[in-house]
Design a protein around this motif. Structure first.
Motif, PDB file in Angstrom:
ATOM      1  N   UNK A   1       0.963  -1.211   0.289  1.00  0.00           N
ATOM      2  CA  UNK A   1      -0.255  -0.027  -0.184  1.00  0.00           C
ATOM      3  C   UNK A   1       1.029   1.446   0.164  1.00  0.00           C
ATOM      4  N   UNK A   2       0.449   2.698  -0.411  1.00  0.00           N
ATOM      5  CA  UNK A   2       1.094   3.932  -1.075  1.00  0.00           C
ATOM      6  C   UNK A   2       1.540   3.825   0.637  1.00  0.00           C
TER       7      UNK A   2
ATOM      8  N   UNK B   1      -1.191   6.966   5.836  1.00  0.00           N
ATOM      9  CA  UNK B   1      -1.752   8.478   6.993  1.00  0.00           C
ATOM     10  C   UNK B   1      -3.140   7.718   6.785  1.00  0.00           C
ATOM     11  N   UNK B   2      -3.789   7.905   5.925  1.00  0.00           N
ATOM     12  CA  UNK B   2      -5.279   8.025   5.766  1.00  0.00           C
ATOM     13  C   UNK B   2      -6.310   7.740   6.361  1.00  0.00           C
TER      14      UNK B   2
END
Length: 91
Positions: free
Chosen positions: A76-77, A82-83
């Motif tokens: 995952x990015x 962070x989200x």
């Protein structure tokens, strides 16, 4: 990024024999903590195979993830993580 598809590329390490992977000599749980959170991580055998059990004693929540879920999490990015961290957890 892949020039042709404009998709992020995945760097795959060469596959080796299972014996080539590092082994933990400690079978006990791993506690990871700081001033904001603490979690207890351990490997558990279930009737559906090996899982990583992640337990948050402060929140009283637990999740068990299999190899496919952990693999998915690994690519995952950072923005997605962070989200997830910016969301307010349910009480």
């Amino acid at each position: 990024m892949d020039e042709i598809t404009q998709q992020p590329g995945i760097d795959r390490p060469p596959l080796g024999d299972v014996a080539d992977y590092p082994r933990d000599s400690n079978d006990g749980p791993i506690v990871i903590a700081n001033e904001f959170a603490d979690v207890v991580v351990r490997k558990v055998e279930t009737r559906n195979g090996m899982r990583l059990d992640i337990w948050s004693p402060r929140r009283g929540t637990r999740i068990r993830l299999d190899a496919v879920a952990l693999d998915c999490l690994s690519f995952q990015e950072p923005e997605l993580i962070s989200e997830l961290l910016s969301r307010r957890p349910a009480p």
